[in-house]
Design an enzyme around this catalytic site. Sequence first.
Site, mmCIF file in Angstrom:
data_model
loop_
_atom_site.group_PDB
_atom_site.id
_atom_site.type_symbol
_atom_site.label_atom_id
_atom_site.label_comp_id
_atom_site.label_asym_id
_atom_site.label_seq_id
_atom_site.Cartn_x
_atom_site.Cartn_y
_atom_site.Cartn_z
ATOM 1 N N SER A 258 7.116 5.384 -9.168
ATOM 2 C CA SER A 258 8.256 5.387 -8.116
ATOM 3 C C SER A 258 8.302 6.842 -7.573
ATOM 4 O O SER A 258 7.620 8.231 -7.447
ATOM 5 C CB SER A 258 9.085 5.404 -9.479
ATOM 6 O OG SER A 258 9.621 6.434 -9.587
ATOM 7 N N LYS A 259 9.465 6.269 -6.884
ATOM 8 C CA LYS A 259 10.011 7.892 -5.603
ATOM 9 C C LYS A 259 10.308 9.121 -6.838
ATOM 10 O O LYS A 259 9.823 10.005 -6.088
ATOM 11 C CB LYS A 259 11.259 7.252 -5.336
ATOM 12 C CG LYS A 259 11.371 6.609 -4.091
ATOM 13 C CD LYS A 259 11.380 7.502 -2.649
ATOM 14 C CE LYS A 259 10.891 6.204 -1.677
ATOM 15 N NZ LYS A 259 9.535 7.005 -0.987
ATOM 16 N N ARG A 260 10.580 9.000 -8.149
ATOM 17 C CA ARG A 260 11.127 9.934 -9.251
ATOM 18 C C ARG A 260 9.015 10.829 -8.735
ATOM 19 O O ARG A 260 9.872 11.706 -9.112
ATOM 20 C CB ARG A 260 10.905 9.761 -10.501
ATOM 21 C CG ARG A 260 12.158 9.145 -10.490
ATOM 22 C CD ARG A 260 12.382 9.240 -12.290
ATOM 23 N NE ARG A 260 12.093 8.315 -12.458
ATOM 24 C CZ ARG A 260 11.046 8.184 -13.606
ATOM 25 N NH1 ARG A 260 10.506 9.279 -13.715
ATOM 26 N NH2 ARG A 260 10.103 7.440 -13.742
ATOM 27 N N GLY A 262 7.290 11.142 -6.483
ATOM 28 C CA GLY A 262 6.712 11.742 -5.200
ATOM 29 C C GLY A 262 7.124 10.654 -4.471
ATOM 30 O O GLY A 262 7.645 9.521 -4.820
ATOM 31 N N GLU A 268 3.916 8.307 3.983
ATOM 32 C CA GLU A 268 4.525 9.454 3.266
ATOM 33 C C GLU A 268 3.412 10.319 3.606
ATOM 34 O O GLU A 268 3.240 11.710 3.851
ATOM 35 C CB GLU A 268 5.276 9.362 2.806
ATOM 36 C CG GLU A 268 6.803 8.413 3.004
ATOM 37 C CD GLU A 268 7.319 8.519 1.835
ATOM 38 O OE1 GLU A 268 7.933 9.732 0.889
ATOM 39 O OE2 GLU A 268 7.637 7.635 1.358
#
Length: 497
Positions: A258-260, A262, A268
Amino acid sequence: MSLTEPSNVRVRYAPSPTGYPHVGNIRTAMFNWLFARHYGGRFVLRIEDTDVARTVPGALEAILESLRWLNLDWDEGPEVGGGYGPYVQSQRLPLYHEAAERLVREGHAYYCFCSPERLEQMRAEQTKRKEPPRYDRLCRCLTTDQASDKATSGVIPVVRFKTPLEGLTTFTDLIRGEVTFDNATLDDFVLLKSDGYPTYHMASIVDDHSMLISHVMRAEEWLSSTPRHVLLYRALGWEPPQFAHLPMILGPDRSKLSKRHGATSLIEYREAGFLPETMVNFLALLGWSLDDKTELLSREEIVKSFTLEHISKTPAIFNREKLEWMNGVYIRSLKVEDLTNRIIPFLERDLPPGVPRPLSRDYVLKIAPLIQERARTLAEAAQLSDFFFVVEPHYDPALLLSKNTGPDDIANALHITLERLRTIESFDTARLEPMLRSLAAELGMKTGVLFGALRTATTGRTAAPPLFQTMEALGKDRCLRRIEAAIDLLGRLERAK
Ligand code: GLU
């Protein structure tokens, strides 16, 4: 279908345009692409845009852009067409209606008139009773007359599948082997919604069937949908494709990526300066391996060896450090011209606003080899090389000094260096190195002290690419100006004492 009939391989990547594709989505796309290319089959791109409320503007473009960035070309799909189109589900609605109506006609599905309020209340009661929320099958027992009465009253029904109430549904997953689900755990799921759009289950199987998909390769999260699909294929009298569910991708802490952990959207990674070559190699190893030890593989090598036997059942771990290491390896393997072309857009994006754009390609060409050894991403280029571009680097004058050597001594040494440098014609490493080494000896100064001062004076840093090459790339005028400025700073330092 046997894998020894390569031309029969038809696989699809079927994204929903509900957000920017993340690395997991693109890993799925890539595995399908690799499989198609390995067997000389077809890679189909199909857009599953049936969830109108969740469709995100720009998501479709981001999907196409991500595939293009990694050069995962599709043989059929949006923009390229093909013999089984249209490849966008919102343009195929009549096909889903036809299948749903046939299922109703043949007793495998039924119209459900329950209002959203009734369903809501039913779910709330089930939750209160700690039961899994599911449709209570009220409309399953309506007679044809009752159903047509309700229809004439103006309620727009949904179509639900008549899931068998008992028994088991078993299928073979090419990665996991035999998988069995108890039908009693499956709901009477919706096939057609009241807005006239199909659900994912309905659209997916109608399309996989009519597009002659041979293998459905998708993320593990869809495994629980597969028994529903198998039941639908059976009800429609169609042969299901082969299924292969790809292992999950976890972060290093073994929780779902997940975003956690990176960035997760593929684009991106492009913005962060990863090369598409790196991403292809890295994503291929998220669940597939050649032999459990080879890390660096070109696209051609992966295509050549990509078979399902090498896909693991256990989750893959996304390791950002490994990605950066791998990117560094790919950056070092680039020809200087290639690296130059790739870093220019990053430098133009990231260098301080005062640096005039466009940058001179010839100048970047001289700088590129100096940062090639150290950059792990193209986005690090600006930070590693900004002193080449700014008019004057800013730094703490104390960095010009060494232990036991005061400002006067350094200023004096730089002064003499300046005089010598003025006289040399070819300002290159071959000339600079011997000259500066003998100058240090002449001055009775350790090379480290003189070179350290020169490094700080010319770059504003104590750690930079090799000094003589750096000076050569900066050119005589810039170096002389910066050394003069350093002498000036030292004078002020001395006066301030
Ligand atoms: N539209 C689904 C998704 O967004 C496709 C799942 C499948 O491959 O069947 O992932």
